[in-house]
Scaffold this motif. Structure first.
Motif, PDB file in Angstrom:
ATOM      1  N   GLU A 110       0.811  -1.218   0.000  1.00  0.00           N
ATOM      2  CA  GLU A 110       0.000   0.000   0.000  1.00  0.00           C
ATOM      3  C   GLU A 110       0.849   1.274   0.000  1.00  0.00           C
ATOM      4  OE1 GLU A 110      -3.846  -1.624   2.594  1.00  0.00           O
ATOM      5  OE2 GLU A 110      -2.596  -0.023   3.371  1.00  0.00           O
ATOM      6  N   ALA A 111       0.298   2.317  -0.606  1.00  0.00           N
ATOM      7  CA  ALA A 111       0.829   3.677  -0.464  1.00  0.00           C
ATOM      8  C   ALA A 111      -0.200   4.505   0.300  1.00  0.00           C
ATOM      9  CB  ALA A 111       1.103   4.289  -1.832  1.00  0.00           C
ATOM     10  N   TRP A 112       0.187   5.700   0.701  1.00  0.00           N
ATOM     11  CA  TRP A 112      -0.684   6.545   1.504  1.00  0.00           C
ATOM     12  C   TRP A 112      -0.997   7.854   0.768  1.00  0.00           C
ATOM     13  CZ3 TRP A 112       2.869   6.017   6.397  1.00  0.00           C
ATOM     14  CH2 TRP A 112       2.662   4.767   6.991  1.00  0.00           C
ATOM     15  N   GLY A 113      -1.564   7.766  -0.419  1.00  0.00           N
ATOM     16  CA  GLY A 113      -1.775   8.972  -1.203  1.00  0.00           C
ATOM     17  C   GLY A 113      -3.211   9.352  -1.470  1.00  0.00           C
ATOM     18  N   ALA A 114      -4.164   8.475  -1.152  1.00  0.00           N
ATOM     19  CA  ALA A 114      -5.561   8.755  -1.492  1.00  0.00           C
ATOM     20  C   ALA A 114      -6.521   8.467  -0.349  1.00  0.00           C
ATOM     21  CB  ALA A 114      -5.968   7.937  -2.715  1.00  0.00           C
ATOM     22  N   ALA A 115      -6.009   8.306   0.849  1.00  0.00           N
ATOM     23  CA  ALA A 115      -6.821   8.001   2.042  1.00  0.00           C
ATOM     24  C   ALA A 115      -7.450   6.611   1.912  1.00  0.00           C
ATOM     25  CB  ALA A 115      -7.888   9.057   2.286  1.00  0.00           C
ATOM     26  N   TYR A 116      -8.042   6.160   2.990  1.00  0.00           N
ATOM     27  CA  TYR A 116      -8.757   4.878   2.970  1.00  0.00           C
ATOM     28  C   TYR A 116     -10.244   5.148   2.768  1.00  0.00           C
ATOM     29  CZ  TYR A 116      -4.503   2.572   4.504  1.00  0.00           C
ATOM     30  OH  TYR A 116      -3.214   2.083   4.552  1.00  0.00           O
ATOM     31  N   PRO A 117     -10.919   4.284   2.026  1.00  0.00           N
ATOM     32  CA  PRO A 117     -10.554   2.916   1.666  1.00  0.00           C
ATOM     33  C   PRO A 117      -9.681   2.763   0.414  1.00  0.00           C
ATOM     34  CG  PRO A 117     -12.755   3.364   0.899  1.00  0.00           C
ATOM     35  CD  PRO A 117     -12.323   4.588   1.672  1.00  0.00           C
ATOM     36  N   ALA A 118      -9.456   3.840  -0.354  1.00  0.00           N
ATOM     37  CA  ALA A 118      -8.717   3.702  -1.616  1.00  0.00           C
ATOM     38  C   ALA A 118      -7.306   3.179  -1.400  1.00  0.00           C
ATOM     39  CB  ALA A 118      -8.679   5.033  -2.350  1.00  0.00           C
ATOM     40  N   ASN A 119      -6.616   3.657  -0.369  1.00  0.00           N
ATOM     41  CA  ASN A 119      -5.240   3.199  -0.125  1.00  0.00           C
ATOM     42  C   ASN A 119      -5.143   1.688  -0.002  1.00  0.00           C
ATOM     43  OD1 ASN A 119      -4.297   5.820  -0.091  1.00  0.00           O
ATOM     44  ND2 ASN A 119      -4.094   5.954   2.132  1.00  0.00           N
ATOM     45  N   GLY A 120      -6.194   1.066   0.459  1.00  0.00           N
ATOM     46  CA  GLY A 120      -6.198  -0.376   0.632  1.00  0.00           C
ATOM     47  C   GLY A 120      -6.429  -1.144  -0.653  1.00  0.00           C
ATOM     48  N   ARG A 121      -6.569  -0.398  -1.779  1.00  0.00           N
ATOM     49  CA  ARG A 121      -6.885  -1.064  -3.046  1.00  0.00           C
ATOM     50  C   ARG A 121      -6.021  -0.624  -4.226  1.00  0.00           C
ATOM     51  NH1 ARG A 121     -12.945   0.093  -4.498  1.00  0.00           N
ATOM     52  NH2 ARG A 121     -12.202  -1.072  -6.321  1.00  0.00           N
ATOM     53  N   ASP A 122      -5.326   0.518  -4.131  1.00  0.00           N
ATOM     54  CA  ASP A 122      -4.866   1.147  -5.368  1.00  0.00           C
ATOM     55  C   ASP A 122      -3.360   1.346  -5.484  1.00  0.00           C
ATOM     56  OD1 ASP A 122      -4.562   3.121  -3.461  1.00  0.00           O
ATOM     57  OD2 ASP A 122      -5.800   4.598  -4.462  1.00  0.00           O
ATOM     58  N   VAL A 123      -2.860   1.114  -6.713  1.00  0.00           N
ATOM     59  CA  VAL A 123      -1.545   1.594  -7.115  1.00  0.00           C
ATOM     60  C   VAL A 123      -1.707   3.078  -7.444  1.00  0.00           C
ATOM     61  CG1 VAL A 123       0.291   1.432  -8.839  1.00  0.00           C
ATOM     62  CG2 VAL A 123      -0.871  -0.643  -8.044  1.00  0.00           C
ATOM     63  N   GLN A 124      -0.746   3.914  -6.996  1.00  0.00           N
ATOM     64  CA  GLN A 124      -0.911   5.353  -7.120  1.00  0.00           C
ATOM     65  C   GLN A 124       0.276   5.983  -7.841  1.00  0.00           C
ATOM     66  OE1 GLN A 124      -2.500   7.292  -3.567  1.00  0.00           O
ATOM     67  NE2 GLN A 124      -2.678   5.292  -2.576  1.00  0.00           N
ATOM     68  N   VAL A 125      -0.041   6.841  -8.814  1.00  0.00           N
ATOM     69  CA  VAL A 125       1.001   7.527  -9.577  1.00  0.00           C
ATOM     70  C   VAL A 125       0.720   9.024  -9.579  1.00  0.00           C
ATOM     71  CG1 VAL A 125      -0.223   7.091 -11.772  1.00  0.00           C
ATOM     72  CG2 VAL A 125       2.212   7.696 -11.780  1.00  0.00           C
ATOM     73  N   GLU A 126       1.757   9.786  -9.351  1.00  0.00           N
ATOM     74  CA  GLU A 126       1.671  11.255  -9.271  1.00  0.00           C
ATOM     75  C   GLU A 126       2.268  11.863 -10.537  1.00  0.00           C
ATOM     76  OE1 GLU A 126       0.130  14.134  -6.961  1.00  0.00           O
ATOM     77  OE2 GLU A 126       1.031  12.606  -5.646  1.00  0.00           O
ATOM     78  N   GLN A 127       1.499  12.747 -11.180  1.00  0.00           N
ATOM     79  CA  GLN A 127       2.007  13.501 -12.316  1.00  0.00           C
ATOM     80  C   GLN A 127       2.658  14.792 -11.830  1.00  0.00           C
ATOM     81  OE1 GLN A 127      -1.175  13.464 -15.719  1.00  0.00           O
ATOM     82  NE2 GLN A 127      -2.194  13.459 -13.738  1.00  0.00           N
ATOM     83  N   VAL A 128       3.879  15.045 -12.229  1.00  0.00           N
ATOM     84  CA  VAL A 128       4.545  16.309 -11.957  1.00  0.00           C
ATOM     85  C   VAL A 128       4.068  17.319 -13.003  1.00  0.00           C
ATOM     86  CG1 VAL A 128       6.771  17.474 -11.816  1.00  0.00           C
ATOM     87  CG2 VAL A 128       6.523  15.129 -10.974  1.00  0.00           C
ATOM     88  N   GLU A 129       3.783  18.532 -12.586  1.00  0.00           N
ATOM     89  CA  GLU A 129       3.341  19.555 -13.534  1.00  0.00           C
ATOM     90  C   GLU A 129       4.482  19.913 -14.482  1.00  0.00           C
ATOM     91  OE1 GLU A 129       1.202  22.925 -12.269  1.00  0.00           O
ATOM     92  OE2 GLU A 129      -0.193  21.795 -11.008  1.00  0.00           O
ATOM     93  N   VAL A 130       4.179  19.920 -15.777  1.00  0.00           N
ATOM     94  CA  VAL A 130       5.179  20.216 -16.799  1.00  0.00           C
ATOM     95  C   VAL A 130       4.640  21.295 -17.732  1.00  0.00           C
ATOM     96  CG1 VAL A 130       6.160  17.894 -16.705  1.00  0.00           C
ATOM     97  CG2 VAL A 130       4.325  18.400 -18.343  1.00  0.00           C
ATOM     98  N   TYR A 131       5.548  21.847 -18.540  1.00  0.00           N
ATOM     99  CA  TYR A 131       5.189  22.930 -19.445  1.00  0.00           C
ATOM    100  C   TYR A 131       5.672  22.610 -20.854  1.00  0.00           C
ATOM    101  CZ  TYR A 131       4.237  25.392 -15.138  1.00  0.00           C
ATOM    102  OH  TYR A 131       3.726  25.745 -13.909  1.00  0.00           O
ATOM    103  N   GLY A 132       4.943  23.104 -21.847  1.00  0.00           N
ATOM    104  CA  GLY A 132       5.268  22.859 -23.243  1.00  0.00           C
ATOM    105  C   GLY A 132       4.378  21.777 -23.822  1.00  0.00           C
TER     106      GLY A 132
END
Length: 219
Positions: A110-132
């Protein structure tokens, strides 16, 4: 197929008279310009503070959540270093930008990025803000490829998250609306801003799942 709309892997596609898929300005730009995903890079910096997934019967993830940092000024390494120093508050499994897919924590825990109950179910990916224009498009490709890769790895099939909790592809905003425990609305605003500025259109999870479905189908 020509002049038809059809569904595949949770996404809806339209083929024109020449049999070419029409997926909106942003996705069409990606395919017309041959934009390819980055390689997966494993750089585990989060200590082993979690175990297998507590919200699924088999201890494996059954959904993927797409985040966005909401930080217009930081780089992917700045974000990774911040989470390494503050993982006790929150962390995700991976970060993407226009050039990288960096996995910072094993996705079988588990990761801790979306609170529970989602943390108990999900792979989590963060997009970094980019330009262009190309950088934004490349970042979408990297996020979609990572999502498809993890779905294939854990036996998921792409489908949009639903109000009854089913589905495998979720935005953080959808988690807030349907599962609760959090009130974030990413990545909606970020996608809408960049798509409007660079392409004069919008971009939503309906567009994004087309990319996920494409990569899933070609793996």
């Amino acid at each position: 197929m020509t002049n038809q709309t059809f569904a595949a892997y949770g996404a809806t596609f339209t083929a024109n008279s020449g049999g070419v898929l029409q997926m909106g300005r942003v996705n069409n730009y990606i395919f017309n310009n041959g934009i390819r995903h980055a390689a997966l890079t494993y750089y585990y910096v989060i200590p082993s503070v979690t175990d297998s997934y507590s919200g699924t019967d088999d201890g494996l993830p059954n959904m993927v959540v797409i985040h966005e940092t909401a930080n217009p000024y930081d780089s992917i390494w700045g974000e990774i270093n911040y989470e390494r120093a503050n993982y006790e508050d929150a962390f995700v499994h991976a970060f993407v930008d226009g050039s990288n897919i960096i996995i910072i924590s094993p996705t079988n825990k588990e990761a801790w990025g979306a609170a529970y109950p989602a943390n108990g179910r999900d792979v989590q990916v963060e997009q970094v803000e980019v330009y262009g224009v190309r950088n934004f498009a490349s970042k979408l490709v990297n996020a979609a490829y990572f999502a498809a890769y993890e779905m294939k790895l854990y036996g998921m099939t792409p489908s949009m998250g639903q109000s009854n909790g089913t589905g495998t592809l979720w935005s953080h905003h959808m988690v807030s609306n349907y599962l609760g425990g959090t009130d974030h609305t990413d990545p909606d605003g970020y996608w809408a801003n960049r798509a409007s500025s660079y392409f004069g259109t919008t971009y939503t999870m309906t567009n994004f799942i087309q990319l996920v479905a494409y990569y899933y189908a070609t793996m």
